[in-house]
Design a protein around this motif. Structure first.
Motif, mmCIF file in Angstrom:
data_model
loop_
_atom_site.group_PDB
_atom_site.id
_atom_site.type_symbol
_atom_site.label_atom_id
_atom_site.label_comp_id
_atom_site.label_asym_id
_atom_site.label_seq_id
_atom_site.Cartn_x
_atom_site.Cartn_y
_atom_site.Cartn_z
ATOM 1 N N ASN A 202 0.816 -1.215 0.000
ATOM 2 C CA ASN A 202 0.000 0.000 0.000
ATOM 3 C C ASN A 202 0.851 1.267 0.000
ATOM 4 O O ASN A 202 0.475 2.275 -0.585
ATOM 5 N N ARG A 203 2.028 1.182 0.644
ATOM 6 C CA ARG A 203 2.902 2.364 0.680
ATOM 7 C C ARG A 203 3.395 2.693 -0.732
ATOM 8 O O ARG A 203 3.387 3.840 -1.159
ATOM 9 N N ASP A 204 3.779 1.648 -1.480
ATOM 10 C CA ASP A 204 4.213 1.864 -2.875
ATOM 11 C C ASP A 204 3.073 2.462 -3.694
ATOM 12 O O ASP A 204 3.264 3.397 -4.471
ATOM 13 N N LYS A 205 1.864 1.901 -3.487
ATOM 14 C CA LYS A 205 0.703 2.380 -4.274
ATOM 15 C C LYS A 205 0.432 3.847 -3.983
ATOM 16 O O LYS A 205 0.184 4.644 -4.883
ATOM 17 N N LYS A 206 0.483 4.218 -2.695
ATOM 18 C CA LYS A 206 0.229 5.605 -2.287
ATOM 19 C C LYS A 206 1.281 6.510 -2.926
ATOM 20 O O LYS A 206 0.969 7.587 -3.442
ATOM 21 N N GLU A 207 2.531 6.056 -2.879
ATOM 22 C CA GLU A 207 3.620 6.875 -3.420
ATOM 23 C C GLU A 207 3.461 7.058 -4.932
ATOM 24 O O GLU A 207 3.675 8.136 -5.470
ATOM 25 N N ILE A 208 3.061 5.979 -5.606
ATOM 26 C CA ILE A 208 2.856 6.060 -7.062
ATOM 27 C C ILE A 208 1.745 7.063 -7.367
ATOM 28 O O ILE A 208 1.867 7.905 -8.257
ATOM 29 N N GLU A 209 0.681 7.011 -6.583
ATOM 30 C CA GLU A 209 -0.443 7.928 -6.811
ATOM 31 C C GLU A 209 -0.036 9.374 -6.513
ATOM 32 O O GLU A 209 -0.231 10.267 -7.341
ATOM 33 N N GLN A 210 0.556 9.576 -5.330
ATOM 34 C CA GLN A 210 0.829 10.939 -4.871
ATOM 35 C C GLN A 210 2.039 11.580 -5.546
ATOM 36 O O GLN A 210 2.065 12.788 -5.752
ATOM 37 N N LYS A 211 3.048 10.769 -5.867
ATOM 38 C CA LYS A 211 4.292 11.365 -6.381
ATOM 39 C C LYS A 211 4.444 11.231 -7.877
ATOM 40 O O LYS A 211 5.315 11.855 -8.474
ATOM 41 N N ILE A 212 3.630 10.360 -8.495
ATOM 42 C CA ILE A 212 3.802 10.160 -9.941
ATOM 43 C C ILE A 212 2.537 10.540 -10.712
ATOM 44 O O ILE A 212 2.556 11.442 -11.548
ATOM 45 N N ILE A 213 1.422 9.881 -10.409
ATOM 46 C CA ILE A 213 0.214 10.083 -11.226
ATOM 47 C C ILE A 213 -0.362 11.495 -11.043
ATOM 48 O O ILE A 213 -0.549 12.219 -12.043
ATOM 49 N N ILE A 214 -0.636 11.874 -9.805
ATOM 50 C CA ILE A 214 -1.292 13.172 -9.567
ATOM 51 C C ILE A 214 -0.416 14.354 -10.041
ATOM 52 O O ILE A 214 -0.907 15.240 -10.761
ATOM 53 N N PRO A 215 0.887 14.372 -9.705
ATOM 54 C CA PRO A 215 1.716 15.479 -10.218
ATOM 55 C C PRO A 215 1.782 15.516 -11.750
ATOM 56 O O PRO A 215 1.843 16.589 -12.345
ATOM 57 N N THR A 216 1.746 14.348 -12.390
ATOM 58 C CA THR A 216 1.768 14.325 -13.861
ATOM 59 C C THR A 216 0.496 14.963 -14.404
ATOM 60 O O THR A 216 0.538 15.801 -15.313
ATOM 61 N N LEU A 217 -0.655 14.579 -13.815
ATOM 62 C CA LEU A 217 -1.927 15.158 -14.275
ATOM 63 C C LEU A 217 -1.952 16.670 -14.035
ATOM 64 O O LEU A 217 -2.397 17.433 -14.897
ATOM 65 N N SER A 218 -1.468 17.084 -12.863
ATOM 66 C CA SER A 218 -1.485 18.530 -12.543
ATOM 67 C C SER A 218 -0.608 19.297 -13.525
ATOM 68 O O SER A 218 -0.995 20.361 -14.025
ATOM 69 N N ALA A 219 0.570 18.739 -13.824
ATOM 70 C CA ALA A 219 1.490 19.441 -14.726
ATOM 71 C C ALA A 219 0.907 19.539 -16.130
ATOM 72 O O ALA A 219 1.001 20.584 -16.781
ATOM 73 N N LEU A 220 0.271 18.439 -16.577
ATOM 74 C CA LEU A 220 -0.320 18.471 -17.927
ATOM 75 C C LEU A 220 -1.456 19.483 -17.996
ATOM 76 O O LEU A 220 -1.595 20.224 -18.971
ATOM 77 N N LYS A 221 -2.255 19.525 -16.930
ATOM 78 C CA LYS A 221 -3.382 20.475 -16.902
ATOM 79 C C LYS A 221 -2.847 21.912 -16.932
ATOM 80 O O LYS A 221 -3.342 22.761 -17.681
ATOM 81 N N LYS A 222 -1.814 22.150 -16.140
ATOM 82 C CA LYS A 222 -1.226 23.489 -16.059
ATOM 83 C C LYS A 222 -0.686 23.939 -17.421
ATOM 84 O O LYS A 222 -0.745 25.110 -17.779
ATOM 85 N N ARG A 223 -0.185 22.997 -18.176
ATOM 86 C CA ARG A 223 0.364 23.336 -19.502
ATOM 87 C C ARG A 223 -0.708 23.431 -20.576
ATOM 88 O O ARG A 223 -0.402 23.647 -21.743
ATOM 89 N N GLY A 224 -1.941 23.202 -20.181
ATOM 90 C CA GLY A 224 -3.038 23.312 -21.147
ATOM 91 C C GLY A 224 -3.345 22.028 -21.879
ATOM 92 O O GLY A 224 -4.011 22.035 -22.916
ATOM 93 N N TYR A 225 -2.821 20.907 -21.381
ATOM 94 C CA TYR A 225 -3.100 19.607 -22.005
ATOM 95 C C TYR A 225 -3.670 18.628 -20.982
ATOM 96 O O TYR A 225 -3.019 17.638 -20.641
ATOM 97 N N PRO A 226 -4.854 18.915 -20.426
ATOM 98 C CA PRO A 226 -5.390 17.983 -19.424
ATOM 99 C C PRO A 226 -5.513 16.588 -20.019
ATOM 100 O O PRO A 226 -6.002 16.427 -21.138
#
Ligand code: GLY
Length: 249
Positions: free
Chosen positions: A71-95
């Motif tokens: 579960n720790r790996d899963k949380k880290e993947i979600e919080q440190k990889i998936i969510i920041p990637t989505l936020s960065a893409l949205k910020k750049r205008g490519y949600p």
């Protein structure tokens, strides 16, 4: 490679990256541009031969879920990889809307990204489809409408596996047009075949590609799922059928 210019212009520059050593897994997430719903972790087996030997392929078999991913790996993947990637893409205008599939190495320092794909993994998807309880269309429509949070994505508690049956010679040269037999002899509903490189000719189903089909099976345990899928390889066959014997091992 550089002397002969095998990669053309793209091969003129070299980027040296940290070598990632560990256990490679496939992570998938439904994304609606802002929110993500992670799938259970999957494991692909990319090399052609048992024991991860030989050349890389598109994938020779998968298991879902991978119990070794905690579960720790899963949380880290979600919080440190998936969510920041989505936020960065949205910020750049490519949600990003769709399936985000990063290949992840679970290293001794935690999960690290190897690559990003914007699609389902193949043959990860075949295993996933066997344990997804929620209607896929509902999830995809909610993703497109930015309403993923309104959908409760439910996976059942079974294990699923997919054993890819390939034409002898794949991923190199191989011969197509071989007759596949035994397809009508599988009656266990826990076993489902996904066709990939096949075609119908004169009412016969023939091979028509490197990875010919994936045999999936489900079970209460991984071993149960695997023994059903491997059992089916004794019933369905074509001349030169090749598959790995160590999927999930
Ligand atoms: N299973 C590997 C891929 O789909 O890229």
């Amino acid at each position: 490679m550089m002397k002969r210019g095998v990669h053309g212009k793209a091969g003129k520059k070299v980027l040296i990256e940290e070598y990632l050593s560990g256990r490679e897994i496939s992570i998938h997430a439904f994304c609606d541009g802002e929110h993500a719903t992670l799938f259970p972790a999957a494991k692909d087996h990319k090399r052609i031969f048992d024991g991860d030997k030989g050349p890389n392929t598109g994938g020779m078999g998968t298991i879902v879920p991978v119990s070794a991913v905690n579960n720790r790996d899963k949380k880290e993947i979600e919080q440190k990889i998936i969510i920041p990637t989505l936020s960065a893409l949205k910020k750049r205008g490519y949600p990003f809307v769709g399936i985000l599939y990063p290949g992840i190495m679970i290293t001794k320092d935690g999960p690290k990204v190897i690559e990003f794909n914007a699609r389902f993994g193949d043959p990860e998807a075949q295993s996933y489809m066997r344990i997804l309880e929620t209607d896929l269309l509902d999830i995809l429509l909610a993703s497109v409408r930015g309403k993923l949070k309104d959908v409760n994505v439910h996976w059942n508690n079974n294990y699923a596996c997919c054993v890819v049956c390939a034409s002898d010679g794949y991923p190199g040269n191989y011969i197509s047009g071989k007759t596949i037999s035994g397809l009508d002899k599988i009656s266990n509903k826990d076993i489902v075949l996904f066709h990939a490189g096949t075609k119908i000719q004169d009412s016969h189903i023939l091979t028509n590609g490197g990875r010919v089909f994936g045999i999936t099976a489900t079970g209460r345990t991984l071993n149960q799922a695997l023994s059903k899928a491997y059992g089916a390889t004794k019933i369905i066959s074509f001349p030169g059928m090749f598959f790995r014997k160590d999927i999930g091992k």
